[in-house]
Design a protein around this motif. Structure first.
Motif, PDB file in Angstrom:
ATOM      1  N   GLU A  65      -7.190   4.533  -0.822  1.00  0.00           N
ATOM      2  CA  GLU A  65      -6.301   5.276  -0.380  1.00  0.00           C
ATOM      3  C   GLU A  65      -6.923   6.168   0.281  1.00  0.00           C
ATOM      4  O   GLU A  65      -5.756   7.258   1.340  1.00  0.00           O
ATOM      5  CB  GLU A  65      -5.217   5.666  -2.042  1.00  0.00           C
ATOM      6  CG  GLU A  65      -4.695   4.146  -2.391  1.00  0.00           C
ATOM      7  CD  GLU A  65      -3.881   3.432  -1.338  1.00  0.00           C
ATOM      8  OE1 GLU A  65      -2.555   4.824  -0.504  1.00  0.00           O
ATOM      9  OE2 GLU A  65      -3.428   1.981  -1.336  1.00  0.00           O
ATOM     10  N   TRP A  95       1.155  -0.813  -0.262  1.00  0.00           N
ATOM     11  CA  TRP A  95      -0.037  -0.590   0.055  1.00  0.00           C
ATOM     12  C   TRP A  95       1.187   1.264   0.120  1.00  0.00           C
ATOM     13  O   TRP A  95       2.019   0.775   0.629  1.00  0.00           O
ATOM     14  CB  TRP A  95      -1.091   0.130   0.806  1.00  0.00           C
ATOM     15  CG  TRP A  95      -1.914  -1.108   1.484  1.00  0.00           C
ATOM     16  CD1 TRP A  95      -1.582  -2.521   2.085  1.00  0.00           C
ATOM     17  CD2 TRP A  95      -2.517  -1.357   0.884  1.00  0.00           C
ATOM     18  NE1 TRP A  95      -1.955  -3.309   2.141  1.00  0.00           N
ATOM     19  CE2 TRP A  95      -3.180  -2.515   1.530  1.00  0.00           C
ATOM     20  CE3 TRP A  95      -3.479  -1.051  -0.170  1.00  0.00           C
ATOM     21  CZ2 TRP A  95      -4.585  -3.344   0.946  1.00  0.00           C
ATOM     22  CZ3 TRP A  95      -4.703  -1.426  -0.380  1.00  0.00           C
ATOM     23  CH2 TRP A  95      -5.222  -2.472  -0.139  1.00  0.00           C
ATOM     24  N   THR A 111       1.376   5.395   0.315  1.00  0.00           N
ATOM     25  CA  THR A 111       1.410   6.533   0.823  1.00  0.00           C
ATOM     26  C   THR A 111       1.849   7.635   0.020  1.00  0.00           C
ATOM     27  O   THR A 111       3.104   7.515  -0.409  1.00  0.00           O
ATOM     28  CB  THR A 111       1.804   7.226   2.448  1.00  0.00           C
ATOM     29  OG1 THR A 111       1.531   6.226   3.014  1.00  0.00           O
ATOM     30  CG2 THR A 111       1.710   8.466   2.744  1.00  0.00           C
TER      31      THR A 111
HETATM   32 ZN   LIG Z   1      -1.623   3.220   1.036  1.00  0.00          ZN
END
Ligand SMILES: [Zn+2]
Length: 332
Positions: free
Chosen positions: A218, A9, A11
């Motif tokens: 997200e 995942w 950022t």
């Molecule tokens: Zn993420």
């Protein structure tokens, strides 16, 4: 422990000093196809870390089954430091790394109890509320820890790995792996934000299917990462703020394809803003309910429209109109 399913995942932060792109790596392992989306950070100097409220490695930590795979990978690269962190309700998290990761380990260990509590406050208690955090000591180790098969691009900041799991069961074997460069490229506050973002993915993994709409996956992680920390709109979403100042507002929800490539930073910001809008206008309970609905998939627009109607009582067009109005009213 054999890791077959792997999801990273990411950022993405587009603050002024960041130069951000996203890299997508497709991995096929055993019967599972896994998509790894990786963040690209180019960030300024490392800053002094704060002391961790952690204990030194004890026998209990050494015997923790979660450590077995990680120790096998890390041991060839040198001595391992393991810190046990109490993360509430009798849960214990682990922060693992080498001596060269002490600064990052200290920041992450210090933040973990607050981060777990913050994610739980938003998401609820139905997740393990503990985490295995690993700070990779070098690029080879980083790749091995996330089973990448080859070295990852140097701009990757963190990857979360999950064992394969059956729908309806709680995933096991989750670990958040920070790149050897994360500490040098992120300020301590940015490291804390990244930790909360990744922990949110850990917490929500059990109800999230591969291929669900990424604006929700997200955006929700970003919302959780920045929630109640005093971060301003313009700091969280500088690119979106600049667009608004230029009179440009989104015409639709962020598309999955835009989470990679040149528009990635703006797309992450936009996804965050959509979730922040839901939280403010409808409430966090509705945001969590919407996450659960959309994360269960599928990602097509018809299904998404139905979920928006069911949870928020609005269709996609009306949702986007209200989101644009909210964006226009934000202090920038
Ligand atoms: Zn993420």
């Amino acid at each position: 422990m054999r890791i077959r399913g792997l999801r990273a995942w990411c950022t993405a932060r587009g603050r002024g000093q960041f130069a951000l792109t996203l890299t997508t790596v497709v991995m096929l392992t055993c019967a599972c196809g896994a998509l790894v989306v990786l963040p690209n950070f180019a960030l300024p100097e490392i800053r002094a870390a704060q002391p961790a409220s952690a204990q030194s490695l004890g026998q209990a930590a050494a015997d923790d089954p979660r450590l077995a795979t990680v120790r096998r990978i890390l041991e060839p690269f040198g001595a391992i430091d393991t810190e046990r962190i109490a993360t509430g309700d009798g849960q214990e998290s682990l922060v693992v790394g080498h001596g060269n990761g002490q600064a990052e380990m200290a920041v992450l260990g210090d933040e973990l109890p607050r981060a777990v509590a913050a994610v739980t406050e938003l998401w609820g208690p139905r997740w393990p509320r503990s985490a295995m955090i690993v700070v990779a000591g070098n690029a080879s180790e980083f790749a091995a820890l996330v089973r990448a098969g080859s070295l990852l691009p140097g701009e990757v900041a963190a990857v979360t790995v999950t064992d394969p799991f059956a729908p309806g069961t709680m995933p096991t074997g989750q670990r958040v792996v920070f790149s050897p460069d994360a500490g040098a490229r992120l300020t301590p506050d940015q490291l804390r934000t990244l930790l909360r973002h990744e922990l949110t993915h850990v917490a929500t993994r059990a109800v999230t299917v591969d291929g669900a709409a990424r604006w929700m996956l997200e955006g929700f992680a970003e919302y959780a990462a920045h929630r109640a920390r005093g971060h301003r709109f313009g700091d969280i979403a500088p690119t979106v703020a600049a667009r608004i100042r230029a009179g440009e507002l989104p015409t639709g929800l962020p598309a999955d394809a835009d989470f990679a490539g040149s528009r990635a930073a703006e797309t992450y910001e936009s996804a965050w803003s959509a979730c922040a809008f839901v939280a403010e206008k409808y409430g966090e309970a509705d945001l969590v309910e919407l996450y659960r609905a959309i994360a269960a998939g599928p990602a097509d627009s018809v299904a998404q429209d139905r979920m928006l109607r069911e949870v928020l009582g609005t269709d996609t067009a009306e949702f986007v109109t209200r989101w644009r109005e909210w964006l226009s009213a934000q202090p920038r």
